[in-house]
Design a protein around this motif. Structure first.
Motif, mmCIF file in Angstrom:
data_model
loop_
_atom_site.group_PDB
_atom_site.id
_atom_site.type_symbol
_atom_site.label_atom_id
_atom_site.label_comp_id
_atom_site.label_asym_id
_atom_site.label_seq_id
_atom_site.Cartn_x
_atom_site.Cartn_y
_atom_site.Cartn_z
ATOM 1 N N GLY A 297 0.945 -1.246 0.058
ATOM 2 C CA GLY A 297 -0.038 0.099 -0.023
ATOM 3 C C GLY A 297 0.843 1.274 -0.031
ATOM 4 O O GLY A 297 0.422 2.158 -0.571
ATOM 5 N N VAL A 298 1.856 1.385 0.710
ATOM 6 C CA VAL A 298 2.891 2.375 0.581
ATOM 7 C C VAL A 298 4.270 1.656 1.050
ATOM 8 O O VAL A 298 4.568 0.819 1.630
ATOM 9 N N PHE A 299 5.128 2.525 0.496
ATOM 10 C CA PHE A 299 6.706 1.943 0.790
ATOM 11 C C PHE A 299 7.244 3.011 1.696
ATOM 12 O O PHE A 299 7.193 4.271 1.420
ATOM 13 N N VAL A 300 7.692 2.761 2.818
ATOM 14 C CA VAL A 300 8.454 3.804 3.744
ATOM 15 C C VAL A 300 10.010 3.475 3.897
ATOM 16 O O VAL A 300 10.200 2.253 4.169
ATOM 17 N N PHE A 301 10.596 4.379 3.956
ATOM 18 C CA PHE A 301 12.133 4.398 4.010
ATOM 19 C C PHE A 301 12.576 5.663 4.825
ATOM 20 O O PHE A 301 13.120 6.645 4.405
ATOM 21 N N PRO A 302 12.488 5.255 6.250
ATOM 22 C CA PRO A 302 12.907 6.507 7.235
ATOM 23 C C PRO A 302 14.299 6.509 7.420
ATOM 24 O O PRO A 302 14.697 6.964 8.715
ATOM 25 N N SER A 303 15.487 6.361 6.633
ATOM 26 C CA SER A 303 16.466 6.153 7.022
ATOM 27 C C SER A 303 17.421 7.698 7.539
ATOM 28 O O SER A 303 16.869 8.823 6.924
ATOM 29 N N LEU A 304 18.202 7.584 8.130
ATOM 30 C CA LEU A 304 19.057 8.769 8.886
ATOM 31 C C LEU A 304 19.925 9.157 7.977
ATOM 32 O O LEU A 304 20.499 10.323 7.977
ATOM 33 N N TYR A 305 20.696 8.309 7.249
ATOM 34 C CA TYR A 305 21.758 8.496 6.380
ATOM 35 C C TYR A 305 21.882 7.543 5.145
ATOM 36 O O TYR A 305 21.552 6.393 5.134
ATOM 37 N N GLU A 306 22.088 8.158 3.871
ATOM 38 C CA GLU A 306 22.297 7.493 2.532
ATOM 39 C C GLU A 306 23.180 8.044 1.777
ATOM 40 O O GLU A 306 23.196 9.588 1.505
ATOM 41 N N GLY A 307 23.969 7.168 0.989
ATOM 42 C CA GLY A 307 24.765 7.955 0.054
ATOM 43 C C GLY A 307 24.045 8.351 -1.175
ATOM 44 O O GLY A 307 24.065 9.192 -1.795
ATOM 45 N N PHE A 308 22.745 7.445 -1.493
ATOM 46 C CA PHE A 308 21.935 7.837 -2.659
ATOM 47 C C PHE A 308 20.368 7.450 -2.065
ATOM 48 O O PHE A 308 19.616 8.249 -1.672
ATOM 49 N N GLY A 309 20.321 6.039 -1.914
ATOM 50 C CA GLY A 309 18.888 5.672 -1.471
ATOM 51 C C GLY A 309 18.255 5.175 -2.561
ATOM 52 O O GLY A 309 17.491 5.605 -2.844
ATOM 53 N N LEU A 310 18.688 3.863 -3.036
ATOM 54 C CA LEU A 310 18.162 3.249 -4.208
ATOM 55 C C LEU A 310 16.355 2.618 -3.779
ATOM 56 O O LEU A 310 15.663 2.710 -4.901
ATOM 57 N N PRO A 311 16.282 2.079 -2.735
ATOM 58 C CA PRO A 311 14.922 1.410 -2.663
ATOM 59 C C PRO A 311 13.792 2.510 -2.725
ATOM 60 O O PRO A 311 12.687 1.800 -3.620
ATOM 61 N N PRO A 312 13.830 3.688 -2.340
ATOM 62 C CA PRO A 312 12.858 4.411 -2.841
ATOM 63 C C PRO A 312 12.593 4.901 -4.228
ATOM 64 O O PRO A 312 11.634 4.947 -4.773
ATOM 65 N N LEU A 313 13.668 4.909 -4.993
ATOM 66 C CA LEU A 313 13.636 4.998 -6.598
ATOM 67 C C LEU A 313 13.103 3.983 -7.034
ATOM 68 O O LEU A 313 12.172 4.104 -8.060
ATOM 69 N N GLU A 314 13.422 2.420 -6.534
ATOM 70 C CA GLU A 314 13.076 1.402 -7.215
ATOM 71 C C GLU A 314 11.298 1.260 -6.814
ATOM 72 O O GLU A 314 10.406 0.770 -7.853
ATOM 73 N N ALA A 315 10.702 1.615 -5.586
ATOM 74 C CA ALA A 315 9.459 1.644 -5.440
ATOM 75 C C ALA A 315 8.765 2.705 -6.204
ATOM 76 O O ALA A 315 7.640 2.415 -6.622
ATOM 77 N N MET A 316 9.158 3.921 -6.413
ATOM 78 C CA MET A 316 8.445 4.858 -7.357
ATOM 79 C C MET A 316 8.535 4.330 -8.538
ATOM 80 O O MET A 316 7.818 4.602 -9.716
ATOM 81 N N ALA A 317 9.614 3.624 -9.355
ATOM 82 C CA ALA A 317 9.522 2.911 -10.793
ATOM 83 C C ALA A 317 8.458 1.864 -10.857
ATOM 84 O O ALA A 317 8.085 1.558 -11.994
#
Length: 415
Positions: A297-317
């Motif tokens: 229903g929703v993807f949640v990625f509450p990370s405190l630090y990322e060099g990039f952050g690929l999982p949110p991009l995969e979810a959007m795709a």
């Protein structure tokens, strides 16, 4: 890409200029692919090699790899030559063996796709520093020696490399801050998602995954490792708050490391009596993960630090609405296509989740914006830029010395 060294002609400053308009023999580029199967850096290496194979049939690529990867890498094309290198990653041995291998194979330009660039590498070099997480969270490393190795390796790489690549403006700022690197030496080239995240799965695959994991209720999804900076304790607390607002049918599914690695997460689940509603599924194949994104229903990625952050991009795709952090690199990856929240505030995370699940119009808007945002990222575009940088580095000055003169003579002898 082509290069001929026209007899060593040092300028008054003692430097040899190798100009791109003298190209008439193949440049030999070395790439360290020993981390080919790693979760993050491995994705970067695999896509780098795959796209280079599509874009460049002329340049000779020497790929340093493990013995089990030789057959796969030979399949990239006749201009890709795998060379077995047994030095362990982050070892003292690699500081000697990699430079020796580079010299032995006649490499003219070496690309280290993670932060270890041995200072004895005898040619021009490009290094990719994805993030500074070992300096931000030194507790993840096994001991003081590992921290000293990481800090020293990154510092040496940032000084020694001809050019530095990184994957976000946020990481670029960190590199400048930690190592005093000149900003103009650093190129930001973003990551991208693998193709299958942008392809609609077959209906039978959706049914198979739903049945296998018994995903019959609406669920919130997280994918990634479970290290403390991923902020999963606050996510579990936020999930508890969302359920208290009337969404008591909701489940939380976390894909990544085994829960046994961090007992604090299990304690957080039991503290809120969520053991029936929170599931840790461990790692799963990327094709299955692509289906999971679409079922959520929703993807949640509450990370405190990322060099990039690929999982949110995969979810959007994948067309999945995203709630993610408003810190580090995540705002520049998500743009306006995700709901950004304060990751230090469980109530803010809960509000973001609830907004998405309770508002059908917002979900439609985030899906449309997410798909459009994901289309702005492409491995082909990113690797084209990396290939351009290889060419630019080929025209930059190289210190002239006995090794350079020997390399020049060897190139001139070759037909």
């Amino acid at each position: 890409m082509w290069l001929r060294i026209r007899g060593p002609q040092p300028d008054p400053a003692g430097q040899l200029w190798i100009r791109s308009d003298w190209y008439d023999a193949p440049v030999r580029i070395g790439i360290d692919a020993r981390k080919l199967h790693d979760f993050g850096i491995g994705t970067y290496i695999r896509n780098l090699l795959r796209q280079l194979a599509r874009l460049d049939r002329d340049t000779e690529f020497v790929v340093f790899c493990g013995p089990n990867d030789v057959a796969q890498l030979k399949g990239l094309g006749p201009n890709f030559r795998p060379v077995i290198e047994l030095a362990g990653n982050y070892s003292v041995a690699e500081q000697v063996r990699i430079p020796l291998a580079v010299r032995r194979e006649g490499v003219a330009l070496f690309h280290a796709p993670h932060y270890v660039l041995p200072p004895l590498v005898p040619c021009r070099s490009v290094v990719t520093i994805h993030d500074c997480i070992h300096l931000m969270f030194p507790q993840y490393l096994p001991g003081r020696f590992a921290l000293a190795y990481a800090r020293t390796a990154m510092s040496l790489a940032s000084r020694r490399a001809t050019r530095i690549l990184t994957v976000s403006e946020s990481s670029k700022r960190d590199i400048v801050r930690f190592f005093g690197t000149e900003p103009q030496k650093i190129d930001v080239i973003p990551n991208a998602f693998d193709d299958y995240f942008g392809v609609e799965p077959r209906e039978e695959d959706m049914i198979r995954v739903r049945e296998r994991y018994q995903l019959h209720d609406e669920f919130v999804l997280y994918a990634g490792n479970v290290k403390p900076h991923k902020n999963l304790e606050r996510l579990i607390e936020a999930f508890h708050l969302v359920r208290k607002r009337g969404l008591d049918h909701l489940k939380l599914v976390l894909i990544g490391d085994k829960i046994s690695k961090y007992a604090a997460l299990r304690r957080a689940v039991h503290r809120h009596q969520l053991h029936k509603y929170v599931r840790f599924l461990g790692y799963m194949p990327q094709e299955t993960l692509a289906v999971m994104y679409r079922l959520a229903g929703v993807f949640v990625f509450p990370s405190l630090y990322e060099g990039f952050g690929l999982p949110p991009l995969e979810a959007m795709a994948s067309g999945t609405p995203v709630v993610t952090s408003n810190v580090s690199s995540l705002p520049e990856v998500a743009g306006d296509a995700a709901l950004l929240v304060d990751p230090y505030d469980p109530q803010a995370i809960a509000d973001g989740i609830y907004q998405v699940l309770a508002d059908a119009g917002l979900r439609r808007d985030l899906r449309a914006k997410g798909l459009a945002r994901a289309r702005q990222f492409s491995w082909e575009t990113s690797v084209r830029r990396i290939r351009d940088i290889y060419r630019e580095v080929g025209a930059e000055p190289l210190l002239a010395g006995a090794e350079t003169r020997a390399a020049a003579a060897e190139h001139q002898r070759r037909p």
